[in-house]
Design an enzyme around this catalytic site. Structure first.
Site, mmCIF file in Angstrom:
data_model
loop_
_atom_site.group_PDB
_atom_site.id
_atom_site.type_symbol
_atom_site.label_atom_id
_atom_site.label_comp_id
_atom_site.label_asym_id
_atom_site.label_seq_id
_atom_site.Cartn_x
_atom_site.Cartn_y
_atom_site.Cartn_z
ATOM 1 N N PHE A 156 0.811 -1.216 0.000
ATOM 2 C CA PHE A 156 0.000 0.000 0.000
ATOM 3 C C PHE A 156 0.850 1.275 0.000
ATOM 4 O O PHE A 156 0.526 2.240 0.678
ATOM 5 C CB PHE A 156 -0.976 0.035 1.183
ATOM 6 C CG PHE A 156 -1.648 -1.272 1.489
ATOM 7 C CD1 PHE A 156 -2.198 -2.051 0.482
ATOM 8 C CD2 PHE A 156 -1.743 -1.737 2.783
ATOM 9 C CE1 PHE A 156 -2.819 -3.260 0.759
ATOM 10 C CE2 PHE A 156 -2.366 -2.946 3.080
ATOM 11 C CZ PHE A 156 -2.907 -3.711 2.065
ATOM 12 N N HIS A 157 1.920 1.303 -0.812
ATOM 13 C CA HIS A 157 2.802 2.466 -0.844
ATOM 14 C C HIS A 157 2.962 3.031 -2.253
ATOM 15 O O HIS A 157 4.098 3.258 -2.702
ATOM 16 C CB HIS A 157 4.178 2.105 -0.296
ATOM 17 C CG HIS A 157 4.204 1.689 1.129
ATOM 18 N ND1 HIS A 157 5.267 1.013 1.708
ATOM 19 C CD2 HIS A 157 3.298 1.870 2.125
ATOM 20 C CE1 HIS A 157 5.009 0.785 2.980
ATOM 21 N NE2 HIS A 157 3.823 1.284 3.256
ATOM 22 N N PRO A 158 1.902 3.304 -3.002
ATOM 23 C CA PRO A 158 2.099 3.842 -4.353
ATOM 24 C C PRO A 158 2.623 5.277 -4.316
ATOM 25 O O PRO A 158 2.118 6.119 -3.577
ATOM 26 C CB PRO A 158 0.691 3.781 -4.958
ATOM 27 C CG PRO A 158 -0.230 3.879 -3.780
ATOM 28 C CD PRO A 158 0.474 3.138 -2.674
#
Length: 538
Positions: free
Chosen positions: A475-477
């Site tokens: 969840f780190h775009p």
């Protein structure tokens, strides 16, 4: 938009998105009381209990009330699998549903940004900003701050099995450290968390709520931004939908996109700012050709290895026991302690995937629980999850709109494991995981590899295939509107985060990172927002 209802008057600043960055920017730009600021948020208020009890991420992720429910395309590197791609849909954005892990990354990450021709973004430049925003439980020091809005505390629960994993890391040469946020995060430690007294500390709670009393700040929720209005090369208004009605808000100063690495791209492309081919395919007239809008997507892919254990307690069997579940609730109600205060990951290990690496390049998130994916129930057998992610992937993906419809979900193609380097790091990371689990400290718990499974061989090809089977987003775009020099054809914003080729428009969120930081990305995003919004006020 002849059918649009104008929002009263003109604003000095319009901020699109009240996520981690937007809450900070709204606070800073409205602080003087002299500027009229409008904050538009597509989600709702953070008035649900699971936004505040830390373990609520189990209920918020995958819930349309709090999550945009995006998904990726079928990824070749993941053996044709699609992934859910959670993004927060609420005041506070993803900081209302994320892991609450306070992590800056490594000093070398920011020095790399500076080396790209971006003065003001080196470690020595950003460290004072990190200190300024913090209210750290360790107090004021050379590396931490006290009195800021971003609360950081120690975890309020411990597990014997995690202590054993930390001992195992030491046995294989990874030293224990007390703090991951000094510029070099190599070692093992318990994550510091964005909580206060056992309650989640989101960006909305830390930065936005204190500003609500200001008469010059207006907040509107349920506002889905359609596009920006450009006149003579300048962004002058925002068109959005609220309550089934089309509206327009006009700006005499600057419009700031803070909708994140996915949302800001959608708004830019629907406004005709982006790669011409993508815009034409979506039926959008090209206003400003910027090839980098939506490109350069980077994310941390984790290999979620799961090990069954014996002789110790994990959250799996605790949760499925009604009596113990009741005790957990009581412990939280009385003391704000126990498993309900848990971040998704408690123990972190930063190390190197092989001896050729010059600094830590993989991060372990170790959890006293297991499940198939977030949103699914916990397994009924006692187990731990030992996830390893490549901190600096070389794969690059893209985000693009499929049409001009603001309600249409974006096409998200992270392109995971598309480079030889990333496949090698993924294979090596599984090897490091197996080595960790076979240390003497783990012997009393007889760890049994459930995923990827003991049947998976130790050769590069088998491990890379396994990584494709068990890999998932952490969840780190970032990076989809990267900052760069004006002569960089893929740059979207300059070093001050002004959109190149469009006056009166900035992007301030995770999308501007030219390369991903070596760790969780929420606190770096808040740093970026504080740094640039204060500079705007100077």
């Amino acid at each position: 938009m002849s059918d649009a209802a104008d929002l009263e008057g003109e604003y000095d600043h319009i901020i699109v998105g009240a996520g981690s960055a937007g809450c900070v920017v709204a606070n800073r730009l409205s602080a003087s009381g002299k500027r009229r600021v409008l904050l538009l948020e597509a989600g709702g208020r953070d008035n649900w209990i699971w936004f505040h009890i830390p373990v609520g991420y189990l209920f918020a992720i995958g819930n349309p009330r709090s999550d945009w429910m995006f998904e990726t395309v079928a990824e070749p590197g993941l053996n044709g699998r699609k992934l859910n791609y959670p993004r927060g849909k609420v005041l506070g954005g993803s900081s209302a549903i994320n892991a609450m892990i306070s992590m800056r990354g490594q000093a070398a990450d920011y020095d790399h940004w500076k080396s790209l021709g971006l003065p003001g973004w080196g470690w020595d430049d950003v460290l004072p900003v990190f200190r300024r925003i913090e209210d750290h439980f360790l107090g004021d020091s050379d590396v931490h701050g006290a009195g800021g809005e971003w609360r950081v505390e120690a975890p309020r629960v411990r597990w014997d099995i995690l202590d054993a994993v930390r001992d195992a890391a030491q046995e294989m040469g990874v030293a224990p450290v007390e703090d991951f946020n000094t510029g070099d995060n190599e070692g093992s430690s318990y994550f510091h968390v964005n909580q206060k007294g056992g309650v989640r500390w989101s960006a909305a709670r830390g930065f936005l709520k204190p500003a609500l009393v200001r008469q010059n700040l207006r907040i509107e929720t349920g506002c889905l931004t359609d596009r920006l209005v450009l006149e003579d090369g300048r962004a002058v208004a925002v068109d959005y939908l609220q309550g089934g009605q089309r509206r327009r808000a006009r700006c005499r100063g600057e419009i700031i996109l803070c909708a994140g690495a996915i949302g800001s791209v959608q708004v830019l492309q629907r406004s005709g700012i982006g790669p011409g081919g993508v815009l034409k395919d979506a039926g959008v007239e090209v206003q400003v050709e910027r090839q980098g809008v939506g490109r350069n997507l980077q994310d941390h892919l984790q290999q979620r290895a799961i090990y069954k254990v014996i002789g110790t307690r994990t959250l799996n069997e605790t949760y499925h026991n009604l009596f113990r579940r009741g005790l957990m609730g009581l412990d939280y109600a009385v003391r704000c302690r126990g498993p309900l205060t848990m971040a998704p990951s408690q123990l972190g290990i930063f190390t190197r995937s092989d001896a050729t690496q010059d600094r830590a390049n993989i991060e372990f998130h170790v959890q006293p629980l297991s499940l198939d994916k977030f949103g699914d129930p916990l397994h009924r057998f006692p187990a731990i999850t030992v996830s390893a992610c490549n901190l600096r992937p070389t794969s690059r993906g893209e985000v693009r709109i499929p049409s001009a419809d603001p309600a249409a979900n974006p096409v998200i193609a992270p392109n995971y494991l598309s480079t030889v380097e990333d496949r090698q790091v993924a294979a090596d990371a599984i090897r490091v995981t197996r080595k960790l689990m076979h240390q003497p400290a783990m012997a009393p718990y007889a760890p049994e590899e459930f995923l990827p499974g003991a049947s998976v061989g130790d050769d590069d090809a088998a491990l890379a295939e396994a990584a494709g089977d068990i890999g998932t987003t952490i969840f780190h775009p970032v990076g989809t509107a990267k900052m760069g020099r004006p002569d960089d054809p893929m740059a979207v914003v300059d070093k001050d985060l002004r959109v190149i080729g469009v006056a009166g428009l900035r992007v301030i969120d995770a999308s501007v990172m030219p390369s991903i930081t070596s760790g969780n990305t929420n606190t770096p995003t808040i740093m970026i927002a504080d740094k640039v919004s204060r500079e705007m006020m100077a």
